[in-house]
Motif scaffolding. Structure first.
Motif, PDB file in Angstrom:
ATOM      1  N   TYR A  41       0.810  -1.157   0.071  1.00  0.00           N
ATOM      2  CA  TYR A  41       0.102   0.023  -0.069  1.00  0.00           C
ATOM      3  C   TYR A  41       0.770   1.231   0.122  1.00  0.00           C
ATOM      4  CZ  TYR A  41      -4.190  -2.638   1.163  1.00  0.00           C
ATOM      5  OH  TYR A  41      -5.364  -3.298   0.943  1.00  0.00           O
ATOM      6  N   TRP A  42       1.825   1.463   0.689  1.00  0.00           N
ATOM      7  CA  TRP A  42       2.665   2.406   0.890  1.00  0.00           C
ATOM      8  C   TRP A  42       3.560   2.712  -0.417  1.00  0.00           C
ATOM      9  CZ3 TRP A  42       3.052   6.597   3.300  1.00  0.00           C
ATOM     10  CH2 TRP A  42       4.354   7.223   3.498  1.00  0.00           C
ATOM     11  N   ILE A  43       4.017   1.577  -1.100  1.00  0.00           N
ATOM     12  CA  ILE A  43       4.574   1.895  -2.224  1.00  0.00           C
ATOM     13  C   ILE A  43       3.497   2.246  -3.462  1.00  0.00           C
ATOM     14  CG2 ILE A  43       5.747   0.543  -4.383  1.00  0.00           C
ATOM     15  CD1 ILE A  43       7.308  -0.944  -2.021  1.00  0.00           C
ATOM     16  N   HIS A  44       2.450   1.720  -3.514  1.00  0.00           N
ATOM     17  CA  HIS A  44       1.531   2.230  -4.358  1.00  0.00           C
ATOM     18  C   HIS A  44       1.052   3.684  -4.094  1.00  0.00           C
ATOM     19  CE1 HIS A  44      -2.170   2.418  -6.680  1.00  0.00           C
ATOM     20  NE2 HIS A  44      -2.813   2.776  -5.608  1.00  0.00           N
TER      21      HIS A  44
ATOM     22  N   ASP B 148      -0.509   9.467  -8.232  1.00  0.00           N
ATOM     23  CA  ASP B 148      -0.592  10.747  -8.298  1.00  0.00           C
ATOM     24  C   ASP B 148      -1.144  11.457  -7.080  1.00  0.00           C
ATOM     25  OD1 ASP B 148       0.704  10.997 -10.664  1.00  0.00           O
ATOM     26  OD2 ASP B 148      -1.266  10.863 -12.001  1.00  0.00           O
ATOM     27  N   GLU B 149      -1.907  10.767  -6.410  1.00  0.00           N
ATOM     28  CA  GLU B 149      -2.717  10.893  -5.244  1.00  0.00           C
ATOM     29  C   GLU B 149      -1.967  12.255  -4.313  1.00  0.00           C
ATOM     30  OE1 GLU B 149      -4.410   8.001  -3.060  1.00  0.00           O
ATOM     31  OE2 GLU B 149      -4.933   7.038  -4.883  1.00  0.00           O
ATOM     32  N   LYS B 150      -0.676  11.586  -4.148  1.00  0.00           N
ATOM     33  CA  LYS B 150       0.454  12.315  -3.265  1.00  0.00           C
ATOM     34  C   LYS B 150       0.728  13.821  -4.021  1.00  0.00           C
ATOM     35  CE  LYS B 150       4.693  11.370  -3.327  1.00  0.00           C
ATOM     36  NZ  LYS B 150       5.554  12.204  -3.901  1.00  0.00           N
TER      37      LYS B 150
END
Length: 148
Positions: A28-31, A36-38
């Motif tokens: 999840y963290w890598i995704h 682009d959410e970040k």
């Protein structure tokens, strides 16, 4: 749903479950990091901080403002503030402050009978000559000519 911290790791099956949950978390963290959410969230946060800075400048334009003070207020470093402010207003911060002051001065000259020196003081210029020079550079005529 159990968390990683609720997983017993005394036996082998607990260790396998713990490892799978850690791998799931890393996935999840890598995704998230690759998505682009970040970027969207940080662009939105930057825009909100720039709006906050513009509101601060609008409110305090008639006093001596330091870039450092504005950057502390909105929570941005000087470089990001200057770049973001210029993108948002199409003017560097100093030019935006001058524009705000000059437009207010023109309004006061046309709508009131206040002396020119008092208007200059009000908008943040204690030196009448400096105020007149800036006004002429900005509008093409002296403040005294504005009232004729």
């Amino acid at each position: 749903m159990k968390t990683i911290f609720d997983t017993p790791f005394e036996d082998y099956s607990g260790s396998i479950i713990l490892e799978s949950r850690i791998l799931e978390f890393l996935s999840y963290w890598i995704h998230y990091l690759l998505s682009d959410e970040k970027t969207f969230e940080s662009k939105k946060a930057l825009e909100e901080k720039i709006k906050l800075a513009k509101d601060f400048v609008d409110t305090h334009a008639f006093r001596d403002l330091a870039i450092k003070e504005i950057s502390r207020y909105c929570g941005l470093n000087n470089c990001d503030l200057k770049k973001g402010f210029k993108n948002y207003t199409q003017l560097p911060i100093r030019q935006y402050i001058i524009k705000t002051r000059m437009e207010t001065a023109k309004k006061l000259l046309l709508e009131t009978e206040k002396p020119i020196g008092e208007i200059g003081d009000y908008i943040g210029y204690n030196n009448r000559g400096h105020f007149s020079q800036l006004y002429q550079r900005y509008f093409g005529k002296l403040p005294s000519e504005e009232r004729l």
